[in-house]
Motif scaffolding. Structure first.
Motif, PDB file in Angstrom:
ATOM      1  N   TRP A   1       0.852  -1.192   0.000  1.00 52.33           N
ATOM      2  CA  TRP A   1       0.000   0.000   0.000  1.00 52.33           C
ATOM      3  C   TRP A   1       0.888   1.242   0.000  1.00 52.33           C
ATOM      4  CZ3 TRP A   1      -4.413  -0.938   4.139  1.00 52.33           C
ATOM      5  CH2 TRP A   1      -5.235  -1.987   3.690  1.00 52.33           C
ATOM      6  N   TYR A   2       0.261   2.383  -0.237  1.00 48.91           N
ATOM      7  CA  TYR A   2       0.920   3.682  -0.169  1.00 48.91           C
ATOM      8  C   TYR A   2       2.031   3.815  -1.201  1.00 48.91           C
ATOM      9  CZ  TYR A   2      -1.769   3.643   4.107  1.00 48.91           C
ATOM     10  OH  TYR A   2      -2.809   3.536   5.012  1.00 48.91           O
ATOM     11  N   GLU A   3       1.717   3.362  -2.407  1.00 45.93           N
ATOM     12  CA  GLU A   3       2.651   3.533  -3.512  1.00 45.93           C
ATOM     13  C   GLU A   3       2.910   5.007  -3.797  1.00 45.93           C
ATOM     14  OE1 GLU A   3      -1.214   4.411  -4.921  1.00 45.93           O
ATOM     15  OE2 GLU A   3      -0.553   2.586  -3.889  1.00 45.93           O
ATOM     16  N   ASP A   4       2.034   5.892  -3.248  1.00 44.83           N
ATOM     17  CA  ASP A   4       2.220   7.326  -3.469  1.00 44.83           C
ATOM     18  C   ASP A   4       3.490   7.863  -2.812  1.00 44.83           C
ATOM     19  OD1 ASP A   4       1.364   7.136  -0.837  1.00 44.83           O
ATOM     20  OD2 ASP A   4      -0.367   8.462  -1.072  1.00 44.83           O
ATOM     21  N   LEU A   5       4.084   7.087  -1.906  1.00 48.70           N
ATOM     22  CA  LEU A   5       5.327   7.525  -1.266  1.00 48.70           C
ATOM     23  C   LEU A   5       6.491   7.629  -2.258  1.00 48.70           C
ATOM     24  CD1 LEU A   5       5.012   5.532   2.052  1.00 48.70           C
ATOM     25  CD2 LEU A   5       5.180   8.020   1.870  1.00 48.70           C
ATOM     26  N   ILE A   6       6.308   7.093  -3.453  1.00 42.78           N
ATOM     27  CA  ILE A   6       7.337   7.253  -4.468  1.00 42.78           C
ATOM     28  C   ILE A   6       7.520   8.727  -4.829  1.00 42.78           C
ATOM     29  CG2 ILE A   6       5.856   7.054  -6.523  1.00 42.78           C
ATOM     30  CD1 ILE A   6       8.073   5.313  -7.774  1.00 42.78           C
ATOM     31  N   THR A   7       6.492   9.532  -4.591  1.00 46.35           N
ATOM     32  CA  THR A   7       6.590  10.962  -4.913  1.00 46.35           C
ATOM     33  C   THR A   7       7.625  11.669  -4.042  1.00 46.35           C
ATOM     34  OG1 THR A   7       4.321  11.043  -5.746  1.00 46.35           O
ATOM     35  CG2 THR A   7       5.318  13.127  -5.097  1.00 46.35           C
ATOM     36  N   PRO A   8       7.504  11.661  -2.696  1.00 40.83           N
ATOM     37  CA  PRO A   8       8.521  12.359  -1.901  1.00 40.83           C
ATOM     38  C   PRO A   8       9.865  11.650  -1.844  1.00 40.83           C
ATOM     39  CG  PRO A   8       6.977  11.245  -0.448  1.00 40.83           C
ATOM     40  CD  PRO A   8       6.423  11.121  -1.842  1.00 40.83           C
ATOM     41  N   CYS A   9       9.866  10.323  -1.953  1.00 43.19           N
ATOM     42  CA  CYS A   9      11.122   9.576  -1.805  1.00 43.19           C
ATOM     43  C   CYS A   9      11.970   9.557  -3.063  1.00 43.19           C
ATOM     44  CB  CYS A   9      10.826   8.133  -1.384  1.00 43.19           C
ATOM     45  SG  CYS A   9      10.103   7.961   0.261  1.00 43.19           S
ATOM     46  N   CYS A  10      11.333   9.561  -4.229  1.00 44.76           N
ATOM     47  CA  CYS A  10      12.079   9.395  -5.484  1.00 44.76           C
ATOM     48  C   CYS A  10      11.804  10.469  -6.527  1.00 44.76           C
ATOM     49  CB  CYS A  10      11.765   8.024  -6.094  1.00 44.76           C
ATOM     50  SG  CYS A  10      12.148   6.618  -5.019  1.00 44.76           S
TER      51      CYS A  10
END
Length: 387
Positions: free
Chosen positions: A222-231
């Motif tokens: 879940w929370y694949e949206d974390l790719i935005t701030p991390c990458c």
């Protein structure tokens, strides 16, 4: 102002600011730091760390169109027709395709999608692999120079895609972000005043193709949206527009509605830990803006996504967050540019001060929380009573 909101504001102004907050902060600082030596092992017993979430990159097909709109579909027969219609009706001076990925859907969604007769529509079927897998399949088949993602229960207001593309044409950005409006389950659109930034979500944005030549969404978590701030944020430049044409539907049973009570929501930590580990391969060196974002991610947002944890489990999560931040050598001398209570949250993460973390997250609910104030206060009181 509604009475409920007035009570929250009063509670915040009396308890979570001024002399009372200063007293609670002083008490929290008097407590010993919270180091949990086997923090990740404890978290594994709550919800196992997802495995193999990084996807191997493949070459994209030739870019022969201006825009590819990617729509993952899974059991949304009630909404997918209106979603697809709203996308196909977009008017803009650009060529575009709509790639619908049927992700093992078991209801009538595929039949509804195939009932549309439009040369711009492409339908791809695959075994159920989850939202990220479906998006990645769409990316792998995209011919657009720019890519957009639309969730299959949402809609686009007229002119939304054109507004994004017009800004993209200026050539000085890699991503164009928009505003969004809430929409009820039956399609009633919220007022314009409810608009807010899309934050980490991939929808409501238009991405230059090169972004997805370097990255794919993490799978199996879940929370694949974390790719935005991390990458994505550290590598690419985004500009925002004021258009609020992305209509986000809130409905019972969606992941957003149920996630905070599900142990799988611990992926909010696992996914961030994993994607931060990709930084060396991607050539990322984190800086000031990244640190400011991480404080929010590991503060009010993470607390709001993991309300199911016991106090003991939350201590382990907090300690693991502190360990993660301590591992980022390039950020050790960096201090947040955020003011006020954000500095207390930063101190808590630097010094392993659990009670201060709970207090600061509670005080920040009004400004940046994804959690109810009453829930956050209960978590803080629980932390205080067990110290």
């Amino acid at each position: 102002m509604p009475i409920k909101e007035a009570i929250k504001n009063l509670f915040h102004s009396v308890i979570l600011s001024g002399p009372v907050y200063a007293h609670l902060k002083s008490r929290a600082l008097a407590e010993d730091p919270t180091h949990v030596l086997d923090a990740c092992e404890q978290l594994e017993s709550v919800s196992p760390r997802p495995q193999n979430i990084r996807v191997e990159l493949t070459l994209l097909p030739e870019a022969s169109l201006d825009i590819s709109v990617i729509i993952p579909v899974y059991n949304v027969e009630k909404y997918v027709g209106s979603c697809l219609e709203s996308v196909l009706l977009q008017k803009l001076d650009a060529s575009f395709e709509v790639i619908v990925v049927i992700d093992g859907s078991r209801d009538g969604s595929e039949e509804i999608v195939r009932s549309f007769s439009d040369s711009r529509l492409r339908v791809i079927c695959q075994k159920n692999g989850g939202l990220s897998s479906a998006r990645n399949t769409g990316i792998a088949h995209a011919h657009g120079r720019w890519l957009a993602f639309v969730d299959s229960d949402d809609m686009l207001a007229p002119g939304h895609l054109a507004a994004l593309y017009e800004r993209a044409q200026t050539g000085d950005c890699d991503i164009v972000g928009s505003l969004w409006r809430s929409m009820s389950e039956d399609g009633a659109v919220g007022k314009l005043g409810e608009s807010q930034r899309t934050n980490m979500a991939p929808w409501g944005r238009l991405y230059r193709r090169e972004v997805w030549e370097r990255l794919r969404f993490p799978v199996g978590c879940w929370y694949e949206d974390l790719i935005t701030p991390c990458c994505i944020d550290p590598l690419f430049h985004e500009e925002d527009i004021s258009d609020a044409g992305y209509l986000y539907r809130s409905r019972p049973g969606s992941i957003v509605e149920t996630s905070s009570s599900n142990p799988k929501a611990l992926d909010a930590f696992w996914a961030m830990q994993e994607m931060i580990s990709w930084r060396h391969d991607l050539g990322i060196v984190y800086g000031q803006q990244d640190w400011d974002r991480f404080i929010w991610l590991l503060g009010p947002l993470l607390m709001g996504r993991t309300t199911f944890l016991t106090n003991s489990e939350r201590k382990a999560l907090f300690s693991a967050c502190c360990d993660l931040m301590a591992s980022l050598g390039e950020l050790q001398g960096v201090q947040t540019t955020r003011k006020g209570v954000w500095c207390d949250l930063e101190r808590a993460l630097r010094e392993y001060r659990y009670e201060l973390w709970c207090l600061a997250c509670t005080a920040l609910v009004k400004e940046a929380g994804s959690i109810k104030l009453t829930t956050a206060w209960h978590i803080y009181r629980e932390a205080r009573s067990e110290q």
